[in-house]
Enzyme design. Structure first.
Site, PDB file in Angstrom:
ATOM      1  CG  ASN A  15     -30.683  -8.739  -6.555  1.00 31.93           C
ATOM      2  OD1 ASN A  15     -30.418  -8.692  -7.745  1.00 31.93           O
ATOM      3  ND2 ASN A  15     -31.667  -9.484  -6.102  1.00 31.93           N
ATOM      4  CB  CYS A  85     -28.244 -12.484 -11.623  1.00 33.27           C
ATOM      5  SG  CYS A  85     -28.710 -11.385 -10.268  1.00 33.27           S
ATOM      6  CG  ASN A 154     -34.327  -9.144 -18.292  1.00 34.38           C
ATOM      7  OD1 ASN A 154     -33.799  -8.165 -18.811  1.00 34.38           O
ATOM      8  ND2 ASN A 154     -34.176  -9.428 -17.025  1.00 34.38           N
ATOM      9  CB  CYS A 205     -33.963  -4.822 -11.166  1.00 37.63           C
ATOM     10  SG  CYS A 205     -34.096  -5.723 -12.726  1.00 37.63           S
TER      11      CYS A 205
END
Lengths: 268, 268
Positions: A15, A85, A154, A205
């Site tokens: 990422n 994040c 989320n 993720c």
């Protein structure tokens, strides 16, 4: 080339991020500039931008400045602002320590999602971040399977499968949440592939790895405080669902380059 | 970060490159290092690497050193060596002039495909390169259409279509050559989309733009020395099929960043 804006490039389990140190709080980080920097052909290329700014110089974080001296101003590649994040904050913390802006050890970092607790040593070792509490909801149907719903700030749906490598292209019926496909590799080890809401399959993720471990722990009855290895396409993470309900994400954070963006290119 | 290898990032119509200045000829550019640098998540990300080395220090180009003092050592993102790259050599020439290594004007540059002639002024203007002669062969069947075959050092099949934007995903029946789909925009202007052999659709292809203009000139009876505008997804090129049979490719060449790769990352 005329020296314009200083940058670093880094990644956590692939990422990837462009860091923009803005220690004077003078950078006007427009959505247009973020999109240009993140463009993988015409720019540097990244999943997002991490602006490094002292909290006292950022309106979003000034109230946290005493507790958390630096604010992670995270922007997605499309220019939008994001709250948090899990892979990005680990790369961000690596930079603060490598640049001598914070001592190694325990860091408190301001984000749009509140103050986050990060731990790292000096050098190339892993970085861990407290991703906050997990909330488990009612199962959701994904492709005819009752998937575990996990809210990590989320929404996630976690689907156990026999083999993640046998899945081929991921095409979940639900694309309004993040879907993790999880394969058991051992009593404390899983492999995961993730289809991110609005993005598609990604190499990693952070919140998805956390959700996958929460769902797996419930499914197999693993005790809290068990450290799970999570193999994602972009590398390896370690996730622990603590007794206090918080989930801790730990893994690599790599800075591979630093330099300057050309002033003419920035101004064009 | 410890300073390892110096780099620049640039692109020509969004065909993007990492330049590695190696003025002492000391860099051991292994296929593995090229792949790591070109990795779009774990590295800097690029379509290829351009090593900038004096011809006298490169075994491949030492014989050309008197005529062409610099050698473009081009590597594809997969680590393999390549003869030439029409977008890459323009970015390469831009760097030589911007860095003061060559004066602006007419440059002769050594490549694995021989010495190439490049013209550019100082500053951000276009860069042109003589791509050599075009050889037109027998038509080839592409999806039921008689496509013009053009050899530009590599093989191309050019297919006229009513609208390149209406094509959707490019899936040519032949994938053993480069296929250009060309739409007429005016008497000296075309739009082009390209499916590159072994790669898929790309934002731009220098030899593809040359082949497209050669085939279009033959189809519409355009005289030699006509400058055609070629709109590709990554920008705009100008291509001229000269009276002497050579094709000249002209277009932007952008340097957007420079910096250093981390020594630890390089050594890992």
């Amino acid at each position: 080339m005329r020296a314009g804006l200083r940058f670093l490039k880094g990644h956590g389990t692939e990422n990837d991020f462009v860091l923009l140190p803005d220690l004077d709080g003078q950078l006007d980080l427009s959505p247009e500039l973020v999109r240009r920097v993140c463009d993988r052909r015409a720019g540097l290329g990244a999943d997002g931008v991490l602006r490094v700014v002292p909290s006292r110089l950022a309106p979003e974080a000034a109230r946290d400045a005493d507790e958390a001296p630096f604010f992670m101003d995270y922007r997605n590649a499309d220019g939008s602002a994001a709250e948090m994040c899990g892979n990005g904050i680990r790369v961000y913390a690596r930079y603060l320590v490598a640049a001598g802006l914070c001592p190694p050890g325990h860091l408190r970092l301001a984000t749009r999602g509140g103050i986050k607790e990060v731990d790292l040593e000096d050098g190339p070792g892993p970085v861990s971040v407290d991703m906050g509490p997990a909330a488990v909801g009612d199962p959701v149907d994904i492709d005819g399977v009752a998937a575990t719903f996990v809210d990590m700030g989320n929404p996630h749906a976690v689907v156990p499968v026999g083999s993640v490598s046998a899945l081929g292209q991921l095409r979940p019926a639900r694309t309004d949440l993040n879907v993790e496909y999880v394969e058991d590799l051992g009593p404390t080890a899983i492999a995961m592939r993730v289809h991110e809401r609005g993005v598609g399959e990604t190499r990693s993720c952070g919140t998805g790895a956390c959700a996958a471990v929460v769902a797996t722990s419930l499914r197999i009855g693993a005790p809290r405080d068990t450290a799970f290895d999570v193999a994602v396409p972009g590398g390896k993470l370690v996730v622990t669902w603590r007794a206090d309900g918080h989930v801790v994400l730990c893994g690599p954070a790599v800075l591979l380059a630093e330099g300057v963006l050309d002033a003419s290119w920035l101004g064009a």
